[in-house]
Design an enzyme around this catalytic site. Sequence first.
Site, PDB file in Angstrom:
ATOM      1  N   ASP A  12       0.819  -1.231   0.000  1.00  0.00           N
ATOM      2  CA  ASP A  12       0.000   0.000   0.000  1.00  0.00           C
ATOM      3  C   ASP A  12       0.844   1.268   0.000  1.00  0.00           C
ATOM      4  O   ASP A  12       0.420   2.307   0.494  1.00  0.00           O
ATOM      5  CB  ASP A  12      -0.953   0.025   1.211  1.00  0.00           C
ATOM      6  CG  ASP A  12      -1.772  -1.238   1.343  1.00  0.00           C
ATOM      7  OD1 ASP A  12      -2.298  -1.696   0.324  1.00  0.00           O
ATOM      8  OD2 ASP A  12      -1.868  -1.769   2.467  1.00  0.00           O
ATOM      9  N   LYS A  15       2.584   2.112  -5.134  1.00  0.00           N
ATOM     10  CA  LYS A  15       3.414   1.654  -6.258  1.00  0.00           C
ATOM     11  C   LYS A  15       2.723   1.883  -7.594  1.00  0.00           C
ATOM     12  O   LYS A  15       3.355   2.226  -8.586  1.00  0.00           O
ATOM     13  CB  LYS A  15       3.734   0.167  -6.086  1.00  0.00           C
ATOM     14  CG  LYS A  15       4.559  -0.156  -4.852  1.00  0.00           C
ATOM     15  CD  LYS A  15       4.825  -1.642  -4.744  1.00  0.00           C
ATOM     16  CE  LYS A  15       3.567  -2.436  -4.436  1.00  0.00           C
ATOM     17  NZ  LYS A  15       2.978  -2.114  -3.109  1.00  0.00           N
ATOM     18  N   GLY A  39      -3.759  -4.652  -4.271  1.00  0.00           N
ATOM     19  CA  GLY A  39      -4.595  -3.530  -4.674  1.00  0.00           C
ATOM     20  C   GLY A  39      -3.772  -2.373  -5.207  1.00  0.00           C
ATOM     21  O   GLY A  39      -2.854  -1.904  -4.539  1.00  0.00           O
ATOM     22  N   HIS A  40      -4.068  -1.923  -6.412  1.00  0.00           N
ATOM     23  CA  HIS A  40      -3.437  -0.733  -6.978  1.00  0.00           C
ATOM     24  C   HIS A  40      -4.533   0.255  -7.325  1.00  0.00           C
ATOM     25  O   HIS A  40      -5.470  -0.083  -8.059  1.00  0.00           O
ATOM     26  CB  HIS A  40      -2.645  -1.058  -8.252  1.00  0.00           C
ATOM     27  CG  HIS A  40      -1.505  -1.998  -8.045  1.00  0.00           C
ATOM     28  ND1 HIS A  40      -0.431  -1.712  -7.240  1.00  0.00           N
ATOM     29  CD2 HIS A  40      -1.264  -3.232  -8.542  1.00  0.00           C
ATOM     30  CE1 HIS A  40       0.423  -2.723  -7.253  1.00  0.00           C
ATOM     31  NE2 HIS A  40      -0.060  -3.661  -8.028  1.00  0.00           N
ATOM     32  N   GLN A 234       2.476  -6.011  -3.128  1.00  0.00           N
ATOM     33  CA  GLN A 234       2.731  -6.020  -1.683  1.00  0.00           C
ATOM     34  C   GLN A 234       4.033  -5.271  -1.345  1.00  0.00           C
ATOM     35  O   GLN A 234       4.379  -4.333  -2.032  1.00  0.00           O
ATOM     36  CB  GLN A 234       2.737  -7.456  -1.141  1.00  0.00           C
ATOM     37  CG  GLN A 234       1.377  -8.138  -1.160  1.00  0.00           C
ATOM     38  CD  GLN A 234       1.112  -8.918  -2.422  1.00  0.00           C
ATOM     39  OE1 GLN A 234       2.001  -9.490  -3.022  1.00  0.00           O
ATOM     40  NE2 GLN A 234      -0.125  -8.939  -2.855  1.00  0.00           N
TER      41      GLN A 234
END
Length: 450
Positions: A12, A15, A39-40, A234
């Site tokens: 988080d 990135k 999650g992006h 991650q």
Amino acid sequence: MTLTIVGSQLGDEGKGALVDRWGGDADVVVRYQGGDNAGHTVVEGGAEYKLSLVPSGAVRGTVGVLGNGCVVNPRTLFTEIDDLRERGLDPDVRVARRAHVIMPYHRVLDGIEEEVKADDDAGDEVGTTGRGIGPTYEDKAGRRGIRVADLLDPDALREKLDYVVPQKRALVEDVYGIDLADDDRADAFDVDALHEEFAAIGERLADEGMTVNCSDYLHRRREAGDAIVFEGAQGTHIDVDHGNYPFVTSSNPTAGAAAVGSGVGVTTVGDGEVVGIVKAYLSRVGEGPLPTELDGDADEEALADEIREKGGEFGTVTGRPRRIGWLDLPMLRHSARVSGFTGVAVNHVDVLAGLDELKVCTGYELDGTELDTVPTTTDRWKRCEPIYETLDTWEPFDSAAVAEAGYDALPEAAREYLELLADEIDTPVYAVGVGPDREETVELTNPFDE
């Protein structure tokens, strides 16, 4: 030219925004590990795109590749591709034939195993996303996994399902004591239903020309002179080898895995840039130690709530509120060493503006000894007491104006904060995120220009 982007903390870190920004200078963006637990959130022209599997560069029109080190949930993959198409984009996504497939029974087992860990009062639950990531990697290591190539051959797929599904059913019924006859999860263990669905998935993958021999494909792209970004999911401190085990993911987000998880040589990754992405404070979803966590008295909890709301610190995949802590330099030292950062990008600097106090952890005290890096065991890490340095705070600023004007337009205290970070890990700052949009980034160095 290659660029590897690595999360420096617990995931988080933002990135996706940097992959999206620098991915515009690349021809191919490769995810080399993880699955749809990553999650992006990418903001482009005010539009927000939440992705968990499709490589972030897809928003910029680059080719996205899911490497052999990934575990792929085809349901998620096609849902995200179809959603992007509905929003006017045309993502070009390729999937390594050697990548392993997340099957429905993996998701069921993930949930059951977390429930069992929670019920035994041992405190061993990891706080997974429940997406079946760990059980899929277990099958990969156990040589009983189903790979993308198997979906392209219905007969091979049937043979593998006939072998593995009875084992999974026995595990659920005989070990965990769950009667699948009266359980709504029974379809996840139905060989006929699984074969019908996943053979059809294989047909779609073939019809759309999505599968590749990843190593060969990337070799040919590099031979043609294409620039490649390797995108880690991650963060370093939930790396299965280098993180705070067992509160980790089931793969290697660190830079070395870019070679293994894509099939390129280590010299390819080593000859390029490796940029660590840093959040200007700490956040995490899930269990495990967090020495600088703001969870003490009411004032600390109120401060954590303020940062959480300003930073939108809620899991992209789960929606869970993230735990919040001060920046931890021992963690960053460890991350810089294991991945060999050539530069860092520091995000969310704007979130810290306007705080009444600002601290940075410069080291730990453990049993009377001062440490400058993270201990190798989680038991020792959770006993560490942070050693803090108190820094000057800075006032809120106009993110768009600062991004346009450049680094010197940042408040002086913010620049001192960034320079302390860079000095402590002996790594230059390449970019500073001052807002959620890609354009709200102060770029000091473009890795593709190096």
